[in-house]
Design an enzyme around this catalytic site. Sequence first.
Site, PDB file in Angstrom:
ATOM      1  N   ARG A 231       0.862  -1.179   0.000  1.00  6.90           N
ATOM      2  CA  ARG A 231       0.000   0.000   0.000  1.00  6.90           C
ATOM      3  C   ARG A 231       0.899   1.229   0.000  1.00  6.90           C
ATOM      4  NH1 ARG A 231      -3.446  -2.624  -1.537  1.00  6.90           N
ATOM      5  NH2 ARG A 231      -5.535  -3.012  -0.704  1.00  6.90           N
ATOM      6  N   GLU A 260      -4.139   7.796  -4.798  1.00  2.00           N
ATOM      7  CA  GLU A 260      -4.382   7.121  -6.076  1.00  2.00           C
ATOM      8  C   GLU A 260      -5.688   7.606  -6.675  1.00  2.00           C
ATOM      9  OE1 GLU A 260      -4.108   2.882  -5.482  1.00  2.00           O
ATOM     10  OE2 GLU A 260      -2.128   3.046  -4.595  1.00  2.00           O
ATOM     11  N   HIS A 279      -1.394   0.753  -9.819  1.00  6.32           N
ATOM     12  CA  HIS A 279      -2.090  -0.209  -8.946  1.00  6.32           C
ATOM     13  C   HIS A 279      -2.834  -1.268  -9.758  1.00  6.32           C
ATOM     14  CE1 HIS A 279      -3.923  -0.704  -4.668  1.00  6.32           C
ATOM     15  NE2 HIS A 279      -3.701  -1.859  -5.244  1.00  6.32           N
TER      16      HIS A 279
END
Lengths: 313, 311
Positions: A231, A260, A279
């Site tokens: 993360r 993000e 991601h």
Amino acid sequence: MKAKVLIPEYAAKYVTDDFKKHKIEIKTTSSTQSEDELLAKGKDVSGAMILMPPDGFNQNMIDQMPNLKVISRLGVGYDNVDYHYAAKKGIVVTNTPGANAISVAESTVCDMLILAKHSYSISKAMRDGDNDYISKHPTSELAHKTVGIVGYGHIGQAVAKMLSGFGVKILIWNRHQKQSQYGKFVDWNTLFQQSDYISLHIPSTSETIHSVSRKEFKMMKKSAMIVNFARGSVIDEKAMINALKTGEIAGAGLDVFEKEPLPMDSELRKLPNVYMTPHISAQTTEAIEQTAINAASEMIRVIEGQRAKWQVN
Amino acid sequence: MANKVLVPQIAVPYVKDDLAKHHLKMISTSNAQKADELLSKGKDAVAVMLLGAPFTKDMIDQMPNLKVISRFGVGYDNVDYRYAAKKGIKVTNTPGANAASVAEAAVTDILILSKHSYSISKAMREGDNDYVAKHPTNELAGKTVGIIGFGHIGRMVAKMLSGFNVNVLIWNRHPKQSQYGKFVDWDTLLKQSDFITLHVPATPDTIHSISTNEFKMMKDSAHIVNFARGSVIDQKALVEALKSGEIAGAGLDVYEKEPLPEDSELRKLPNVYLTPHNAGHSYEAIERMSTRAASEMERVINNEQPKWQIN
């Protein structure tokens, strides 16, 4: 009345039949799943299958969905769900541990290799007509280097196994020491001081947030690279940018970021020694199918009054 | 008079002390090593350390003192080694010195192709985070990887893949045994593999051995990776197969013509990942190739038997 569930469009083809069989009605959402969209489509749902909603799955959303029984995360991390509040309201939060572990681990090894070989920059330079980039940027072998794996759950273990054929030395840090045929468990500082590549595979918790910060970058070799598929919050991004700019570390491979999608004006985008992906490591066809199936089965279990397999709250 | 040896720039830092110790006079050349440069700097040289540039009969004729052409690397298709043999000139190479680097780069390409890593990262840098939604990626686990050629490099690729839970098929001119995969015939490998990686030398038997017929046998979803020599693939047939969807993609480090011409169709294809023949050029491999190529030159000059003579 039929129970209703919200699921992202891209997961629908893998789970529609299953929900039908259990007489559960599906409402599909975009992959973004903004708060507005989820509330507009699903105030009356019993279950929500979620990716990485930009506003998380917060208290307000929980309050506005009175029938909600289960929030089912497609993936492993659940730091974006207010799972404590959900628990208070009797809502079960589940995840899909292991279902995307292989995909994430493969991407991790891919990033290490890309960093060792400057693959992205060399290919880009070649496409731009510069075949000479390579003489100014010699590449490295992974063989004989030391790889440090931080966090030894499903993904960390898969990374260690994948690296077993490359002739690297593997160091492992884990909250609870385990045994591994692939590497040696060491303390935190040793791992940061001795590794040429450091790969993070820990969840985002109050103990791990910003656990990789100035002190860690100072301990790392100047030639070392860091890879993050855990993360964004695990790394203090500001400290990392500084370490990358001053040469305290050599490079980074990042799939996750503190914010993000990564803002267009993020300094990370300007650094030549960063390889970035948005991601997506868990979004392989195989992982999408497996996480969708697992997440759907959790929703069905909870809606039908059975015990969930992977409840996290 | 000290014997003169020509050494490309890339190798100089690793060999200059050693050559001096052997009382050899090192002349450094560019890495391009065009005939003009080599002849103007070293007509009287006894040894040349050679990268990938052609070393022709004509050059051999113009260097009367030459005793050894020492290839920095493995392939020696750029040297007229038969003519050299006739003139009593030894040609050597450095087998294995860059095997790990090349094998790692081949595995890198397999992973990059399977995950569209290059395109996804490029799209992200340009502000498009959604590229992956339109271009689904794949796991390597569970797939079949076909390795063509099982020398130093092919063997290392197989070993590196051993932790990925893939099914490894191997074709080699002479079938051997391997704990990492199953030896199969040519057609079976082409038909069953999801990724095919080439590790054969360029010889009359292998040149254009991957052509229209092979691409037709391959799955539509299959990718080909070439870290051997460009000439092993019929590049025109490859471009055709990539354009028509007969195969899904390619990872290429080598080309029929290098550097790859700016107008090459390969540059226009979105399903090709390109690098400029640099897989063997890691720090570690450059050091190993440099020191081994230098010691081969020293051996021949001292009238000892070289370790890796190929002619």
